[in-house]
Write a protein that holds these residues in place. Structure first.
Motif, PDB file in Angstrom:
ATOM      1  N   GLY A 412      49.022  46.752  44.742  1.00 43.82           N
ATOM      2  CA  GLY A 412      47.842  46.540  43.915  1.00 43.82           C
ATOM      3  C   GLY A 412      48.203  45.910  42.583  1.00 43.82           C
ATOM      4  N   ALA A 413      49.291  46.382  41.977  1.00 43.71           N
ATOM      5  CA  ALA A 413      49.743  45.800  40.705  1.00 43.71           C
ATOM      6  C   ALA A 413      50.177  44.358  40.887  1.00 43.71           C
ATOM      7  N   LEU A 414      50.774  44.061  42.042  1.00 43.79           N
ATOM      8  CA  LEU A 414      51.162  42.681  42.318  1.00 43.79           C
ATOM      9  C   LEU A 414      49.924  41.790  42.389  1.00 43.79           C
ATOM     10  N   GLY A 415      48.824  42.352  42.890  1.00 42.88           N
ATOM     11  CA  GLY A 415      47.571  41.612  42.879  1.00 42.88           C
ATOM     12  C   GLY A 415      47.120  41.283  41.466  1.00 42.88           C
ATOM     13  N   GLY A 416      47.385  42.199  40.518  1.00 40.52           N
ATOM     14  CA  GLY A 416      47.052  41.927  39.120  1.00 40.52           C
ATOM     15  C   GLY A 416      47.835  40.752  38.580  1.00 40.52           C
ATOM     16  N   PHE A 417      49.116  40.664  38.958  1.00 41.74           N
ATOM     17  CA  PHE A 417      49.915  39.499  38.579  1.00 41.74           C
ATOM     18  C   PHE A 417      49.296  38.229  39.154  1.00 41.74           C
ATOM     19  N   GLY A 418      48.845  38.303  40.412  1.00 43.90           N
ATOM     20  CA  GLY A 418      48.247  37.136  41.042  1.00 43.90           C
ATOM     21  C   GLY A 418      47.002  36.656  40.326  1.00 43.90           C
ATOM     22  N   VAL A 419      46.188  37.597  39.839  1.00 44.53           N
ATOM     23  CA  VAL A 419      44.975  37.217  39.116  1.00 44.53           C
ATOM     24  C   VAL A 419      45.314  36.434  37.855  1.00 44.53           C
ATOM     25  N   VAL A 420      46.210  36.975  37.029  1.00 42.64           N
ATOM     26  CA  VAL A 420      46.549  36.318  35.764  1.00 42.64           C
ATOM     27  C   VAL A 420      47.306  35.016  36.018  1.00 42.64           C
ATOM     28  N   ALA A 421      48.227  35.041  36.988  1.00 37.91           N
ATOM     29  CA  ALA A 421      49.000  33.837  37.293  1.00 37.91           C
ATOM     30  C   ALA A 421      48.110  32.718  37.799  1.00 37.91           C
ATOM     31  N   THR A 422      47.033  33.063  38.500  1.00 37.05           N
ATOM     32  CA  THR A 422      46.102  32.042  38.983  1.00 37.05           C
ATOM     33  C   THR A 422      45.523  31.251  37.819  1.00 37.05           C
ATOM     34  N   PHE A 423      45.133  31.949  36.747  1.00 32.97           N
ATOM     35  CA  PHE A 423      44.619  31.250  35.568  1.00 32.97           C
ATOM     36  C   PHE A 423      45.694  30.358  34.950  1.00 32.97           C
ATOM     37  N   GLY A 424      46.944  30.865  34.899  1.00 31.19           N
ATOM     38  CA  GLY A 424      48.022  30.071  34.331  1.00 31.19           C
ATOM     39  C   GLY A 424      48.327  28.831  35.146  1.00 31.19           C
ATOM     40  N   VAL A 425      48.337  28.961  36.474  1.00 29.94           N
ATOM     41  CA  VAL A 425      48.598  27.808  37.341  1.00 29.94           C
ATOM     42  C   VAL A 425      47.496  26.771  37.200  1.00 29.94           C
ATOM     43  N   LEU A 426      46.253  27.215  37.144  1.00 29.65           N
ATOM     44  CA  LEU A 426      45.141  26.271  36.984  1.00 29.65           C
ATOM     45  C   LEU A 426      45.233  25.537  35.651  1.00 29.65           C
ATOM     46  N   GLU A 427      45.737  26.225  34.621  1.00 28.43           N
ATOM     47  CA  GLU A 427      45.941  25.560  33.329  1.00 28.43           C
ATOM     48  C   GLU A 427      46.971  24.455  33.463  1.00 28.43           C
ATOM     49  N   LEU A 428      48.049  24.730  34.175  1.00 29.73           N
ATOM     50  CA  LEU A 428      49.079  23.708  34.379  1.00 29.73           C
ATOM     51  C   LEU A 428      48.536  22.516  35.159  1.00 29.73           C
ATOM     52  N   LEU A 429      47.717  22.784  36.145  1.00 26.68           N
ATOM     53  CA  LEU A 429      47.158  21.714  36.964  1.00 26.68           C
ATOM     54  C   LEU A 429      46.144  20.869  36.203  1.00 26.68           C
ATOM     55  N   ASN A 430      45.645  21.407  35.086  1.00 27.42           N
ATOM     56  CA  ASN A 430      44.650  20.679  34.299  1.00 27.42           C
ATOM     57  C   ASN A 430      45.239  20.161  32.987  1.00 27.42           C
ATOM     58  N   ASP A 431      46.560  19.934  32.978  1.00 27.80           N
ATOM     59  CA  ASP A 431      47.230  19.288  31.845  1.00 27.80           C
ATOM     60  C   ASP A 431      46.998  20.001  30.515  1.00 27.80           C
ATOM     61  N   GLY A 432      47.184  21.314  30.532  1.00 26.16           N
ATOM     62  CA  GLY A 432      47.158  22.054  29.274  1.00 26.16           C
ATOM     63  C   GLY A 432      45.804  22.532  28.835  1.00 26.16           C
ATOM     64  N   ALA A 433      44.774  22.363  29.668  1.00 25.13           N
ATOM     65  CA  ALA A 433      43.444  22.835  29.306  1.00 25.13           C
ATOM     66  C   ALA A 433      42.986  23.866  30.332  1.00 25.13           C
ATOM     67  N   VAL A 434      42.033  24.667  29.949  1.00 23.78           N
ATOM     68  CA  VAL A 434      41.455  25.629  30.882  1.00 23.78           C
ATOM     69  C   VAL A 434      39.954  25.395  30.915  1.00 23.78           C
ATOM     70  N   PRO A 435      39.500  24.341  31.597  1.00 17.36           N
ATOM     71  CA  PRO A 435      38.078  24.032  31.620  1.00 17.36           C
ATOM     72  C   PRO A 435      37.290  25.068  32.401  1.00 17.36           C
ATOM     73  N   ALA A 436      35.984  25.100  32.150  1.00 17.70           N
ATOM     74  CA  ALA A 436      35.130  26.064  32.840  1.00 17.70           C
ATOM     75  C   ALA A 436      35.232  25.905  34.347  1.00 17.70           C
ATOM     76  N   GLY A 437      35.364  24.673  34.808  1.00 20.65           N
ATOM     77  CA  GLY A 437      35.469  24.448  36.248  1.00 20.65           C
ATOM     78  C   GLY A 437      36.692  25.108  36.851  1.00 20.65           C
ATOM     79  N   ALA A 438      37.803  25.101  36.124  1.00 23.07           N
ATOM     80  CA  ALA A 438      39.024  25.729  36.630  1.00 23.07           C
ATOM     81  C   ALA A 438      38.865  27.247  36.681  1.00 23.07           C
ATOM     82  N   ILE A 439      38.245  27.822  35.662  1.00 22.79           N
ATOM     83  CA  ILE A 439      38.003  29.269  35.650  1.00 22.79           C
ATOM     84  C   ILE A 439      37.080  29.647  36.803  1.00 22.79           C
ATOM     85  N   ALA A 440      36.034  28.845  37.018  1.00 21.11           N
ATOM     86  CA  ALA A 440      35.119  29.112  38.123  1.00 21.11           C
ATOM     87  C   ALA A 440      35.842  29.022  39.473  1.00 21.11           C
ATOM     88  N   THR A 441      36.772  28.079  39.588  1.00 19.69           N
ATOM     89  CA  THR A 441      37.549  27.946  40.821  1.00 19.69           C
ATOM     90  C   THR A 441      38.364  29.203  41.086  1.00 19.69           C
TER      91      THR A 441
END
Length: 479
Positions: A412-441
């Motif tokens: 379960g705790a590993l799932g928590g890492f996955g949640v936060v890491a997902t936001f970080g990976v999406l930031e990397l894929l969007n060249d340093g930004a965290v647009p609303a679309g990425a958060i929604a994804t």
């Protein structure tokens, strides 16, 4: 008033005076005479130490945000998300050895050790923020040590599961977990006020001398010492909790170990992941909002809801509560996606807090399922083998359930890492930004996972043909 020694039913001289040899919580006479009082005392101290563990575990969830706002460290959003995520990853891994530590060393003994280990991340935080030249990689390593706080949950829950009878185990485990989970809220509420950033809804103003994050490290180091002393003075070890590793590790071959772990990733993984990411999400998506006034709310109400999940499960059945929790989480996630796309702060806050409440209920109900599932499985196997030793089957079920509780909490705790890491990976894929679309994804991915949890809960635990319901001597309401 009776002393601790007088109220202890039987003590093993060969192990030391803090070992209880005779422990039968299912015996009503024993429970009323001494068991309830001893169990309650151990539960209270367990809650305290687990609370401190969660606080240290989530320390970087708020410190990372304050680093950017007040220390000008120059880290990117992705770096901050991974700084917040790495304690979750380490904590999830540590939950495995922490689970097996209680049957090896005793609950009281290991609680003292786990409390003292909290000194490491607390004092390393002081060292990091006291040196302006501390590089990012050092911050990442220091944040990783906070994972020892996440490990506490597994040993604490494993230990408390032995103290209480099956009929009240849901509420007891729910209270123990909720007290620990509240540590996430405590640290997010308390750190801004302690370090001089203000907070407590304006009751504490910002310090004229600026923010000093080292104060947070010193504060939780002192609290860790208090927790260790309380565990040493007031807790007990149970001989019935002792079991060889080979007996515990058998649960990895049990199908239901992995099914309930999947469900707990959905409930607790969401809770701890959202708790860690919530302050950063607010600061990135709604920069005009005062983080100190809202960041702690999610963890607070999610933690408060957890014992109600256990309490409801004691009465309605854990599978039923878990099933409807995932349906509610699915609906809440849809609203969060709409709020992100509309950039609506009131809708975002309301829907996110709703998610926190439901994850709390689901945490309690999922954990309540575990003892009943493995008790029934042991009884069913006994009946299938033509055996009649019901007490031996129950004892095996309790031992396996305790091991599964720890392993499930790790995943379960590993799932928590996955949640936060997902936001970080999406930031990397969007060249340093965290647009609303990425958060929604990200939330759409979480939504798909919740749908899988609905299907698995129904298929394995709520259908009338569920095989574990055929086990003798246990009502079907427990699961």
């Amino acid at each position: 008033m009776r002393t601790l020694a007088e109220e202890r039913p039987a003590v093993a001289r060969r192990r030391g005076r803090r070992w209880i040899e005779h422990w039968e919580p299912e015996d009503d006479e024993f429970w009323e005479r001494a068991g309830r009082r001893i169990a309650r005392r151990n539960l209270l101290v367990s809650i305290l130490v687990e609370h401190l563990g969660f606080s240290v575990w989530l320390l970087w969830s708020i410190c990372a945000t304050l680093l950017v706002v007040h220390h000008d460290v120059g880290f990117t959003s992705a770096q901050l998300f991974f700084l917040v995520a790495v304690p979750n990853a380490v904590g999830s891994v540590l939950r495995v050895p922490y689970t097996f530590a209680v049957p090896k060393f005793g609950g009281r003994n290991f609680t003292v050790i786990s409390a003292l280990l909290l000194l490491i991340p607390a004092l390393l935080l002081v060292a990091a923020v006291s040196n302006p030249a501390t590089p990012y990689w050092a911050y990442l390593l220091i944040a990783a040590t906070a994972g020892v706080g996440g490990g506490n949950f597994a040993s604490s829950m494993t230990n408390i599961s032995f103290f209480y009878p099956d009929r009240t185990k849901g509420l007891a485990l729910g209270l123990n977990a909720a007290g620990g989970n509240l540590g996430a809220s405590t640290v997010q509420l308390g750190v801004p006020a302690i370090v001089g950033a203000g907070g407590l809804f304006g009751l504490v103003g910002a310090s004229a001398g600026g923010v000093d994050l080292a104060r947070a490290g010193y504060a939780w180091a002192a609290l860790a010492i208090v927790g260790a002393l309380c565990a040493w003075r007031f807790m007990d070890n149970l001989s019935v909790s002792l079991a060889p590793l080979r007996q515990q590790i058998k649960v990895v071959r049990r199908k239901h170990t992995w099914i309930v772990s999947w469900l707990y990733i959905g409930t607790f993984g969401s809770f701890i992941g959202y708790s860690a990411a919530f302050p950063l999400l607010i600061s990135l998506q709604f920069p005009d909002v005062n983080i100190a006034s809202f960041a702690f709310l999610g963890a607070l109400i999610g933690s408060a809801a957890r014992p109600f999940g256990g309490w409801l499960s004691d009465r309605l059945g854990g599978a039923r509560v878990t099933f409807w929790s995932f349906i509610a989480m699915t609906a809440g996630t849809v609203v969060v996606i709409a709020a992100v796309n509309a950039a609506s702060w009131p809708l975002f806050l309301g829907s996110f807090l709703f998610l926190f409440v439901i994850t709390g209920l689901g945490n309690g109900s999922t954990f309540r399922m575990i003892p009943m599932i493995f008790q029934r499985q042991a009884l069913l196997e006994m009946a299938g083998a033509g055996g009649m030793d019901i007490e031996a089957a129950r004892a095996r079920g309790r031992t396996e359930a305790a091991a599964v509780i720890g392993l499930t909490s790790a995943l379960g705790a590993l799932g928590g890492f996955g949640v936060v890491a997902t936001f970080g990976v999406l930031e990397l894929l969007n060249d340093g930004a965290v647009p609303a679309g990425a958060i929604a994804t990200a939330f759409m991915l979480f939504l798909a996972f919740y749908v899988s949890c609905i299907a698995m809960t129904w298929w394995h635990y709520t259908r009338d043909t569920f095989m574990i319901q055929r086990a003798p001597n246990l009502s079907t309401a427990g699961i």
